[in-house]
Motif scaffolding. Structure first.
Motif, PDB file in Angstrom:
ATOM      1  N   GLU A 114       0.816  -1.217   0.000  1.00 49.42           N
ATOM      2  CA  GLU A 114       0.000   0.000   0.000  1.00 49.42           C
ATOM      3  C   GLU A 114       0.844   1.258   0.000  1.00 49.42           C
ATOM      4  O   GLU A 114       0.350   2.357  -0.226  1.00 49.42           O
ATOM      5  N   TYR A 115       2.109   1.057   0.264  1.00 51.23           N
ATOM      6  CA  TYR A 115       3.054   2.163   0.247  1.00 51.23           C
ATOM      7  C   TYR A 115       3.006   2.942  -1.068  1.00 51.23           C
ATOM      8  O   TYR A 115       3.261   4.139  -1.099  1.00 51.23           O
ATOM      9  N   VAL A 116       2.703   2.275  -2.174  1.00 56.59           N
ATOM     10  CA  VAL A 116       2.716   2.955  -3.473  1.00 56.59           C
ATOM     11  C   VAL A 116       1.560   3.921  -3.646  1.00 56.59           C
ATOM     12  O   VAL A 116       1.580   4.737  -4.558  1.00 56.59           O
ATOM     13  N   LEU A 117       0.545   3.819  -2.783  1.00 52.94           N
ATOM     14  CA  LEU A 117      -0.610   4.699  -2.937  1.00 52.94           C
ATOM     15  C   LEU A 117      -0.370   5.988  -2.172  1.00 52.94           C
ATOM     16  O   LEU A 117      -0.120   5.963  -0.977  1.00 52.94           O
ATOM     17  N   TYR A 118      -0.450   7.117  -2.876  1.00 52.25           N
ATOM     18  CA  TYR A 118      -0.353   8.395  -2.170  1.00 52.25           C
ATOM     19  C   TYR A 118      -1.642   8.666  -1.417  1.00 52.25           C
ATOM     20  O   TYR A 118      -1.702   9.505  -0.537  1.00 52.25           O
ATOM     21  N   ASN A 119      -2.695   7.960  -1.805  1.00 50.39           N
ATOM     22  CA  ASN A 119      -3.997   8.156  -1.203  1.00 50.39           C
ATOM     23  C   ASN A 119      -4.406   6.836  -0.579  1.00 50.39           C
ATOM     24  O   ASN A 119      -5.157   6.074  -1.169  1.00 50.39           O
ATOM     25  N   PRO A 120      -3.880   6.529   0.624  1.00 51.70           N
ATOM     26  CA  PRO A 120      -4.097   5.189   1.158  1.00 51.70           C
ATOM     27  C   PRO A 120      -5.552   4.947   1.546  1.00 51.70           C
ATOM     28  O   PRO A 120      -6.243   5.883   1.940  1.00 51.70           O
ATOM     29  N   PRO A 121      -6.033   3.700   1.405  1.00 50.44           N
ATOM     30  CA  PRO A 121      -7.406   3.392   1.772  1.00 50.44           C
ATOM     31  C   PRO A 121      -7.577   3.432   3.291  1.00 50.44           C
ATOM     32  O   PRO A 121      -6.605   3.307   4.025  1.00 50.44           O
ATOM     33  N   LEU A 122      -8.808   3.615   3.722  1.00 49.22           N
ATOM     34  CA  LEU A 122      -9.100   3.656   5.155  1.00 49.22           C
ATOM     35  C   LEU A 122      -9.223   2.234   5.679  1.00 49.22           C
ATOM     36  O   LEU A 122     -10.146   1.513   5.341  1.00 49.22           O
ATOM     37  N   PRO A 130      -7.791  -0.401   9.371  1.00 53.67           N
ATOM     38  CA  PRO A 130      -7.317  -0.235  10.746  1.00 53.67           C
ATOM     39  C   PRO A 130      -5.904   0.345  10.847  1.00 53.67           C
ATOM     40  O   PRO A 130      -5.620   1.170  11.711  1.00 53.67           O
ATOM     41  N   VAL A 131      -5.022  -0.048   9.921  1.00 51.76           N
ATOM     42  CA  VAL A 131      -3.637   0.425  10.004  1.00 51.76           C
ATOM     43  C   VAL A 131      -3.534   1.907   9.671  1.00 51.76           C
ATOM     44  O   VAL A 131      -2.784   2.650  10.297  1.00 51.76           O
ATOM     45  N   THR A 132      -4.299   2.342   8.664  1.00 48.08           N
ATOM     46  CA  THR A 132      -4.162   3.729   8.226  1.00 48.08           C
ATOM     47  C   THR A 132      -5.142   4.666   8.928  1.00 48.08           C
ATOM     48  O   THR A 132      -5.137   5.867   8.674  1.00 48.08           O
ATOM     49  N   SER A 133      -5.978   4.102   9.840  1.00 47.24           N
ATOM     50  CA  SER A 133      -7.035   4.928  10.420  1.00 47.24           C
ATOM     51  C   SER A 133      -6.481   6.155  11.138  1.00 47.24           C
ATOM     52  O   SER A 133      -7.057   7.237  11.070  1.00 47.24           O
ATOM     53  N   ILE A 134      -5.287   5.993  11.764  1.00 44.58           N
ATOM     54  CA  ILE A 134      -4.735   7.141  12.507  1.00 44.58           C
ATOM     55  C   ILE A 134      -4.392   8.276  11.553  1.00 44.58           C
ATOM     56  O   ILE A 134      -4.516   9.464  11.886  1.00 44.58           O
ATOM     57  N   LEU A 135      -4.008   7.939  10.325  1.00 42.28           N
ATOM     58  CA  LEU A 135      -3.707   8.960   9.318  1.00 42.28           C
ATOM     59  C   LEU A 135      -4.944   9.785   8.991  1.00 42.28           C
ATOM     60  O   LEU A 135      -4.883  10.989   8.803  1.00 42.28           O
ATOM     61  N   TRP A 136      -6.067   9.075   8.890  1.00 41.40           N
ATOM     62  CA  TRP A 136      -7.305   9.743   8.479  1.00 41.40           C
ATOM     63  C   TRP A 136      -7.995  10.428   9.634  1.00 41.40           C
ATOM     64  O   TRP A 136      -8.523  11.525   9.490  1.00 41.40           O
ATOM     65  N   ILE A 137      -8.032   9.749  10.799  1.00 34.98           N
ATOM     66  CA  ILE A 137      -8.813  10.288  11.917  1.00 34.98           C
ATOM     67  C   ILE A 137      -7.976  11.242  12.757  1.00 34.98           C
ATOM     68  O   ILE A 137      -8.497  12.189  13.327  1.00 34.98           O
ATOM     69  N   GLY A 138      -6.657  11.013  12.806  1.00 34.58           N
ATOM     70  CA  GLY A 138      -5.758  11.832  13.620  1.00 34.58           C
ATOM     71  C   GLY A 138      -5.973  13.331  13.480  1.00 34.58           C
ATOM     72  O   GLY A 138      -6.221  14.017  14.484  1.00 34.58           O
ATOM     73  N   PRO A 139      -5.913  13.877  12.248  1.00 31.11           N
ATOM     74  CA  PRO A 139      -6.074  15.320  12.082  1.00 31.11           C
ATOM     75  C   PRO A 139      -7.425  15.817  12.580  1.00 31.11           C
ATOM     76  O   PRO A 139      -7.517  16.886  13.203  1.00 31.11           O
ATOM     77  N   ILE A 140      -8.490  15.012  12.356  1.00 36.26           N
ATOM     78  CA  ILE A 140      -9.819  15.426  12.810  1.00 36.26           C
ATOM     79  C   ILE A 140      -9.835  15.495  14.335  1.00 36.26           C
ATOM     80  O   ILE A 140     -10.325  16.465  14.923  1.00 36.26           O
ATOM     81  N   LEU A 141      -9.238  14.462  14.975  1.00 36.36           N
ATOM     82  CA  LEU A 141      -9.156  14.455  16.440  1.00 36.36           C
ATOM     83  C   LEU A 141      -8.378  15.670  16.939  1.00 36.36           C
ATOM     84  O   LEU A 141      -8.761  16.305  17.917  1.00 36.36           O
ATOM     85  N   ALA A 142      -7.291  15.997  16.237  1.00 38.73           N
ATOM     86  CA  ALA A 142      -6.468  17.134  16.651  1.00 38.73           C
ATOM     87  C   ALA A 142      -7.275  18.425  16.587  1.00 38.73           C
ATOM     88  O   ALA A 142      -7.210  19.258  17.499  1.00 38.73           O
ATOM     89  N   VAL A 143      -8.084  18.594  15.526  1.00 39.57           N
ATOM     90  CA  VAL A 143      -8.896  19.805  15.385  1.00 39.57           C
ATOM     91  C   VAL A 143      -9.939  19.858  16.498  1.00 39.57           C
ATOM     92  O   VAL A 143     -10.137  20.901  17.133  1.00 39.57           O
ATOM     93  N   ILE A 144     -10.575  18.704  16.771  1.00 38.94           N
ATOM     94  CA  ILE A 144     -11.584  18.665  17.836  1.00 38.94           C
ATOM     95  C   ILE A 144     -10.942  19.028  19.175  1.00 38.94           C
ATOM     96  O   ILE A 144     -11.480  19.840  19.939  1.00 38.94           O
ATOM     97  N   ALA A 145      -9.757  18.463  19.443  1.00 41.44           N
ATOM     98  CA  ALA A 145      -9.056  18.755  20.698  1.00 41.44           C
ATOM     99  C   ALA A 145      -8.742  20.236  20.790  1.00 41.44           C
ATOM    100  O   ALA A 145      -8.913  20.861  21.848  1.00 41.44           O
ATOM    101  N   ALA A 146      -8.310  20.827  19.668  1.00 38.22           N
ATOM    102  CA  ALA A 146      -7.957  22.243  19.665  1.00 38.22           C
ATOM    103  C   ALA A 146      -9.182  23.099  19.976  1.00 38.22           C
ATOM    104  O   ALA A 146      -9.118  24.042  20.766  1.00 38.22           O
ATOM    105  N   ILE A 147     -10.327  22.745  19.353  1.00 38.06           N
ATOM    106  CA  ILE A 147     -11.558  23.503  19.591  1.00 38.06           C
ATOM    107  C   ILE A 147     -11.978  23.382  21.058  1.00 38.06           C
ATOM    108  O   ILE A 147     -12.334  24.374  21.697  1.00 38.06           O
ATOM    109  N   LEU A 148     -11.886  22.171  21.608  1.00 39.29           N
ATOM    110  CA  LEU A 148     -12.237  21.952  23.011  1.00 39.29           C
ATOM    111  C   LEU A 148     -11.364  22.806  23.923  1.00 39.29           C
ATOM    112  O   LEU A 148     -11.860  23.488  24.825  1.00 39.29           O
ATOM    113  N   LEU A 149     -10.041  22.783  23.656  1.00 43.63           N
ATOM    114  CA  LEU A 149      -9.121  23.569  24.470  1.00 43.63           C
ATOM    115  C   LEU A 149      -9.468  25.052  24.401  1.00 43.63           C
ATOM    116  O   LEU A 149      -9.464  25.757  25.409  1.00 43.63           O
TER     117      LEU A 149
END
Lengths: 177, 167
Positions: free
Chosen positions: B103-111, B113-132
């Motif tokens: 999957e390394y060859v894909l610049y746009n990796p599928p969602l 369990p392994v790649t979930s942190i890539l996809w969800i991480g930024p959203i979580l970070a934004v939510i945390a920032a808004i909460l703070l």
């Protein structure tokens, strides 16, 4: 107190992540081919172009497929260790001469010695693509059922050969064909 | 009143920086893949360019197949073209590459369990920032407002009146 602990914990977590990231070798990409059947091919042999070789001919044997080229420095680095391994008669070494000129490949082996039982020539690189080869030298260990069990990217040294490969080869030889 | 230069300069500096940052994020694709291809139609050509844009070159790891001059990238561009000519779908081409290089060859990796942190991480970070930020604002609003004594008010009024006289 919490005011200081929270940023400190976050900072430590970040540092741990970055430290792990630094340890990773970006050149190492796990191969999706591990535990899959070695892709079939039928390529001319360097020293007998009319005779073809394919993985099916070594079925029932544990063997190594080593991708190399005559102009690759890493291949020259591992070459003496491959010669040594070949002399011990533990495993059949098959050389995949990847995108090279047959003449250059031959003259190099004639000069420096030939560790391979068989050398096949992949002039177009199409078998290289099937094996996901992107940086020679790469070495695949194939078991008696014809399944790829291990892949090493980069020049093999004594540590990789005697620390990892040979014990694994001995184990795979015990498995039923 | 003299024309004030300083505040304007600050304003333009504040504007220029984000604009520069935005511009720096825009990169022009300069194609190394300039091989002459004969596409059957414009749609096939579009798909070809989309695919070589989204597939990573394994030799020069931060380039895609379109940008890289490496021999392997050329071989793989040829392969993509061949597969499209053989009427394979985009998904089939991507699967072909993933089967061989991972999957390394894909610049746009599928969602998954392994790649979930890539996809969800930024959203979580934004939510945390808004909460703070909300917590911060909430705390700020709870601080006791400054109260002025009559004396303070008189002083302030005096100062404001003086300023009015100047103009």
């Amino acid at each position: 107190m919490l005011k200081y602990i929270v940023p400190l914990v976050l900072f430590v977590v970040l540092i741990v992540f970055l430290a792990i990231g630094l340890q990773n070798d970006p050149r190492y990409i796990p191969s999706p081919l591990i535990a899959k059947v070695a892709p079939a091919f039928s390529l001319p042999r360097l020293y007998a172009p009319d005779a073809k070789f394919g993985p099916d001919l070594l079925k029932g044997k544990v063997w190594l497929l080593n991708a190399w080229t005559s102009d690759c420095r890493g291949c020259r680095a591992e070459h003496p260790y491959l010669l040594e391994l070949a002399s011990q008669d533990i495993v059949s070494l098959v050389g995949l001469n990847y995108r090279d000129s047959n003449q250059l490949a031959k003259s190099l082996l004639d000069q420096t010695g030939n560790p391979y039982r068989i050398v096949v020539t992949d002039n177009s690189g199409s078998v290289g693509i099937d094996y996901g080869i992107y940086a020679v030298p790469e070495t695949f260990l194939i078991d008696r059922k014809g399944v790829i069990r291990y892949k090493y990217i980069g020049p093999l040294g004594p540590d990789e050969i005697y620390g990892t490969l040979v014990p694994l080869i001995k184990r795979l030889k015990q498995e039923p064909a | 009143m003299k024309p004030s230069i300083k505040p304007n300069m600050k304003l333009s500096a504040a504007l220029i920086l984000p604009i520069l940052l935005l511009l720096s994020s825009i990169t022009l694709s300069v194609y190394a893949g300039v091989e002459v291809r004969e596409f059957t139609d414009a749609e096939q050509e579009r798909r070809y360019h989309k695919l070589i844009d989204e597939l990573r070159c394994l030799v020069c790891q931060n380039q895609n197949l379109a940008d890289s001059n490496s021999q392997l990238a050329l071989d793989l561009r040829n392969k993509v073209f061949e597969m499209l000519a053989a009427e394979k779908t985009d998904q089939q081409v991507a699967d072909y590459m993933v089967q061989r290089y991972g999957e390394y060859v894909l610049y746009n990796p599928p969602l998954d369990p392994v790649t979930s942190i890539l996809w969800i991480g930024p959203i979580l970070a934004v939510i945390a920032a808004i909460l703070l930020l909300l917590i911060f604002i909430f705390k700020l609003s709870k601080t006791t407002p400054v109260t002025l004594s009559d004396e303070d008010r008189a002083k302030t009024k005096n100062l404001l009146d003086q300023k009015g006289d100047d103009e």
